[in-house]
Design an enzyme around this catalytic site. Structure first.
Site, PDB file in Angstrom:
ATOM      1  N   LEU A 108       0.801  -1.222   0.000  1.00  0.00           N
ATOM      2  CA  LEU A 108       0.000   0.000   0.000  1.00  0.00           C
ATOM      3  C   LEU A 108       0.838   1.278   0.000  1.00  0.00           C
ATOM      4  O   LEU A 108       0.304   2.367   0.189  1.00  0.00           O
ATOM      5  CB  LEU A 108      -0.979  -0.012   1.183  1.00  0.00           C
ATOM      6  CG  LEU A 108      -1.957  -1.192   1.171  1.00  0.00           C
ATOM      7  CD1 LEU A 108      -2.877  -1.139   2.380  1.00  0.00           C
ATOM      8  CD2 LEU A 108      -2.755  -1.245  -0.119  1.00  0.00           C
ATOM      9  N   MET A 148       8.828   4.726   5.139  1.00  0.00           N
ATOM     10  CA  MET A 148       8.920   3.348   4.647  1.00  0.00           C
ATOM     11  C   MET A 148      10.116   3.168   3.724  1.00  0.00           C
ATOM     12  O   MET A 148      10.774   2.118   3.745  1.00  0.00           O
ATOM     13  CB  MET A 148       7.623   2.933   3.942  1.00  0.00           C
ATOM     14  CG  MET A 148       6.428   2.830   4.878  1.00  0.00           C
ATOM     15  SD  MET A 148       6.715   1.782   6.324  1.00  0.00           S
ATOM     16  CE  MET A 148       7.068   0.216   5.560  1.00  0.00           C
ATOM     17  N   GLU A 149      10.434   4.180   2.949  1.00  0.00           N
ATOM     18  CA  GLU A 149      11.595   4.106   2.069  1.00  0.00           C
ATOM     19  C   GLU A 149      12.885   4.064   2.879  1.00  0.00           C
ATOM     20  O   GLU A 149      13.807   3.300   2.555  1.00  0.00           O
ATOM     21  CB  GLU A 149      11.586   5.293   1.092  1.00  0.00           C
ATOM     22  CG  GLU A 149      10.527   5.181   0.013  1.00  0.00           C
ATOM     23  CD  GLU A 149       9.082   5.364   0.479  1.00  0.00           C
ATOM     24  OE1 GLU A 149       8.176   5.005  -0.276  1.00  0.00           O
ATOM     25  OE2 GLU A 149       8.850   5.867   1.605  1.00  0.00           O
ATOM     26  N   ASP A 193      24.000 -11.378   3.732  1.00  0.00           N
ATOM     27  CA  ASP A 193      24.253 -12.261   2.594  1.00  0.00           C
ATOM     28  C   ASP A 193      25.736 -12.329   2.255  1.00  0.00           C
ATOM     29  O   ASP A 193      26.272 -13.409   2.000  1.00  0.00           O
ATOM     30  CB  ASP A 193      23.466 -11.777   1.374  1.00  0.00           C
ATOM     31  CG  ASP A 193      23.718 -12.662   0.162  1.00  0.00           C
ATOM     32  OD1 ASP A 193      23.529 -13.893   0.265  1.00  0.00           O
ATOM     33  OD2 ASP A 193      24.101 -12.125  -0.891  1.00  0.00           O
TER      34      ASP A 193
END
Length: 157
Positions: free
Chosen positions: A74, A112-113, A127
């Protein structure tokens, strides 16, 4: 209290920001990766088998912020005008603190970014270092502060 992301039928709905005033908006976030001494040393000395860990994580974090709306259902797609990802090396705790800052002139916030930038950068650190330390921990992902918009400015203490 009315839910902003639910329509009148109870379905998920992206908020309509058409009528909102565009303002300069900025958000900062952080997250931490704790690792073994050997993995930490390899990062610092640029001896990780996969290459320059911090440079790769920086680019990944920037890309993550730019793709936030593709990942979080959203979120509005935003025309970011600035994304930065930086690192603070904490030798005493074998941690790498990841910091992000996102900025734009727009109608909705960039928290959110900023969080996505930190999340993707910390996942990239994991990773790239997992062969040396599969027991690393990612923690403390949070917004540090924001400015712009109707809810005003704030900073985490």
């Amino acid at each position: 209290m009315a839910l902003t992301h639910i329509d009148s039928q109870g379905h998920a709905n992206m908020v309509d920001v058409t009528q909102k005033q565009a303002t300069t908006r900025l958000a900062r976030a952080e997250g931490v990766v704790r690792m073994s001494q050997s993995a930490f040393d390899a990062v610092i000395k640029q001896q990780n088998a996969k290459g320059d860990v911090l440079a790769t994580a920086r680019i990944a974090g920037i890309q993550g912020a730019k793709r936030c709306a593709d990942l979080i259902p959203l979120c509005h797609p935003l025309a970011l005008t600035k994304v930065s990802v930086s690192f603070e090396l904490l030798p005493e705790t074998r941690e790498i603190r990841v910091l992000s800052e996102c900025k734009l002139a727009g109608k909705t916030g960039v928290e959110m970014e900023a969080l996505t930038a930190v999340s993707v950068a910390t996942l990239t650190l994991f990773d790239m270092c997992k062969a040396q330390d599969p027991l690393m921990e990612i923690h403390g992902i949070r917004v540090l502060g924001k400015s712009g918009g109707k809810s005003g400015d704030w900073e985490r203490e």
